[in-house]
Design a protein around this motif. Structure first.
Motif, mmCIF file in Angstrom:
data_model
loop_
_atom_site.group_PDB
_atom_site.id
_atom_site.type_symbol
_atom_site.label_atom_id
_atom_site.label_comp_id
_atom_site.label_asym_id
_atom_site.label_seq_id
_atom_site.Cartn_x
_atom_site.Cartn_y
_atom_site.Cartn_z
ATOM 1 N N ALA A 112 54.322 -5.386 10.774
ATOM 2 C CA ALA A 112 55.119 -5.854 11.909
ATOM 3 C C ALA A 112 56.597 -5.553 11.691
ATOM 4 C CB ALA A 112 54.908 -7.349 12.124
ATOM 5 N N ILE A 364 55.421 -4.052 23.178
ATOM 6 C CA ILE A 364 54.574 -4.572 22.100
ATOM 7 C C ILE A 364 53.555 -5.535 22.712
ATOM 8 C CG2 ILE A 364 54.522 -5.956 19.985
ATOM 9 C CD1 ILE A 364 57.364 -5.026 19.407
ATOM 10 N N TYR A 366 50.770 -8.549 23.154
ATOM 11 C CA TYR A 366 50.653 -9.892 22.582
ATOM 12 C C TYR A 366 49.498 -9.969 21.595
ATOM 13 C CZ TYR A 366 54.019 -11.616 25.984
ATOM 14 O OH TYR A 366 55.170 -11.834 26.712
ATOM 15 N N PHE A 373 49.777 -10.245 17.872
ATOM 16 C CA PHE A 373 50.807 -9.508 17.139
ATOM 17 C C PHE A 373 51.740 -10.518 16.497
ATOM 18 C CE2 PHE A 373 54.882 -7.542 16.469
ATOM 19 C CZ PHE A 373 54.555 -6.290 15.972
ATOM 20 N N ARG A 376 55.981 -11.523 17.619
ATOM 21 C CA ARG A 376 56.427 -10.605 18.683
ATOM 22 C C ARG A 376 57.764 -11.041 19.270
ATOM 23 N NH1 ARG A 376 56.569 -10.117 24.216
ATOM 24 N NH2 ARG A 376 56.151 -8.011 25.035
#
Length: 532
Positions: A112, A364, A366, A373, A376
């Motif tokens: 991430a 991006i 969810y 994710f 986020r």
């Protein structure tokens, strides 16, 4: 659908950009500041940035305009520094900034963090090149910044896709990432190469209809982008390749089309650039609403560290990328003379981020195959603060930095002299051709008309030289400036007379439009003839 918010955004952005032209503050900075202010006012509509609009509908025309105005020959001559910045630096920044974020944010997975690094890796050189042109930076630095902005989005978007696949559990590997980059780069360039020839051929075949040619011109960036993305390649590279080719070959298109096309793309670019910078500031409420459990103090700490990492990483890359090739290659030292520490300082500080970073961040998802994710909203917040921070801090300090370093600006007299020499050679060739044509009985002209042609060419040849000549002591104008001013004044008189004749019903509106168009072309020709 209520169109009023969109109209307010476009009209308000254009008005602020117009005001910025009368101030020393670059337009992007005023627009961002206005967006930030408007974003916290009650009653302002929701302007959440939609990546499904920005990436396929806003980015292609902006890239296309930049490519049309860029020089293929200059970019080819500076291919090494451009590629080191647009590819090498973006990948380095993705890793470096991502790793810093991984270290400072507890619980943030490395994948991430690399998504964040990829999102904020590409500088948006619109603001930097605007400042560069305004302050007269050396031509090579401006070319490098423009070239970087044309290609770096493609690198960042591909790096983002690879990092995102790993972050959401789609099993990304190093081999898969390299394959993704290869497909995006080779495919995007390939699509551009395949399209550029047929599109240029079609434009030339539509020579008799400037309306159709300009319609095609407006569609070209969207066609190139969509075709490449459909094949899984880089739409950014496809648009850039097509734009560079068409710009390099623009002289083969009908003059009427060129004049209209230039005006249309200037307007499109102005409206889009103004709107997207205002949109950046307007994202403040959306970004703040998603912070949730992250406290203000901790979020500010994360933002400050990430911003510092972005700034430092660019300098860490730019200085070795500038001097290491020179140290290793005598050929580069011979070809690129006069390079000192000031140029990489400017290039290093001209790293303002823009709307592409925010658009990627908003895209991006969810959730993914492996679940939500991670963080986020925090990634979105850090992207926003980095974009705002670089635009304000670097944008405001870049002009004084350029002045403080006293870089040699453009030599206007040398440029005018080169232009005059080029015009002289072109005029000699044209005069020789005219002599050949008039010698043919099929081209016989009355003496006054033939003399008028010769006078016209002589005027073209002398116009640039006159800019280097003496100045009128009364007005401070050169002979050429006085000529252009008088031309505009007598044309203005003719224009008023045509309108009077129309109002007296001695000519109709259709004839008036034809006469005014002729005057407009003559006035434009007189201005360009003098302005170069």
């Amino acid at each position: 659908m209520d169109a009023m918010p969109l109209l307010v955004l476009v009209a308000g952005s254009a008005a602020i950009a117009g005001v910025a032209r009368r101030t020393p503050v670059p337009a992007p900075l005023l627009l961002v500041a206005a967006g930030l202010l408007a974003g916290v006012l009650p009653g302002v509509p929701d302007y959440t940035l939609d990546p499904h609009i920005v990436l396929p509908l806003v980015l292609p025309p902006l890239l296309h305009t930049a490519a049309l105005e860029s020089s293929y020959l200059d970019l080819r001559a500076n291919a090494r520094p451009v590629l080191l910045l647009s590819v090498g630096y973006v990948l380095f920044a993705t890793l470096a900034v991502g790793y810093v974020a991984y270290l400072i944010v507890p619980g943030l997975p490395l994948t991430a963090a690399l998504v964040l690094g990829a999102v904020i890796a590409p500088p948006d050189a619109v603001a930097a090149t605007a400042i560069a042109r305004r302050l007269g930076l050396p031509h090579r630095i401006t070319t490098i910044l423009q070239g970087e902005s044309l290609v770096n989005d493609a690198t960042a978007i591909t790096a983002y896709k690879v990092a995102l696949a790993a972050a959401v559990g789609e099993g990304a590997t190093w081999a898969g990432g390299i394959k993704e980059f290869a497909i995006a780069a080779v495919g995007g360039i390939g699509v551009g190469v395949v399209l550029m020839g047929p599109l240029h051929w079609l434009r030339r075949k539509l020579r008799d209809s400037s309306l159709l040619e300009n319609t095609l011109s407006l569609l070209i960036p969207f066609v190139a982008y969509a075709a490449a993305e459909k094949l899984g390649a880089s739409g950014v590279l496809a648009v850039v390749v097509v734009g560079l080719y068409l710009g390099h070959r623009s002289w083969q298109v009908d003059f009427d089309t060129r004049l209209q096309e230039a005006a249309v793309w200037r307007m499109v670019s102005f409206l889009l650039e103004s709107s997207v910078f205002a949109l950046i500031g307007l994202q403040l409420p959306v970004v703040l609403s998603g912070l949730g459990e992250v406290g203000a103090a901790r979020a500010a700490w994360y933002a400050g560290v990430v911003f510092a990492a972005v700034v430092v990483a660019r300098f860490v890359w730019v200085f070795p990328a500038t001097f290491l090739p020179r140290a290793l290659s005598a050929r580069i030292r011979t070809r690129e003379t006069g390079v000192d520490w000031t140029a990489p300082v400017i290039v290093g500080w001209a790293g303002m981020r823009g709307v592409v970073s925010l658009a990627i961040a908003f895209s991006i998802p969810y959730t993914g195959l492996g679940g939500d994710f991670p963080a986020r909203d925090l990634v979105l917040f850090l992207t926003f603060t980095t974009v705002i921070g670089t635009l304000i801090v670097q944008g405001l300090t870049l002009p004084p930095l350029i002045r403080a370093l006293k870089l040699p600006g453009r030599d206007e007299r040398a440029e005018t002299l080169a232009e005059a020499q080029a015009q002289n050679e072109a005029s000699q060739a044209a005069e020789a051709r005219l002599t050949e044509l008039l010698a043919d009985e099929r081209n016989a002209l009355p003496g006054p008309l033939a003399d008028r042609l010769r006078t016209f060419m002589e005027r073209r040849r002398n116009a640039v030289w006159e800019r280097l000549g003496t100045v009128n002591q009364e007005t401070g104008e050169s002979a050429d400036e006085t000529y252009r001013r008088l031309t505009r004044e007598v044309i203005a008189v003719e224009r008023r007379e045509f309108v009077r004749l129309r109002d007296e019903r001695r000519i109709d509106d259709e004839m008036l439009r034809a006469l005014l168009r002729r005057l407009d072309l003559e006035e434009a020709a007189a201005y360009r003839e003098g302005a170069g």
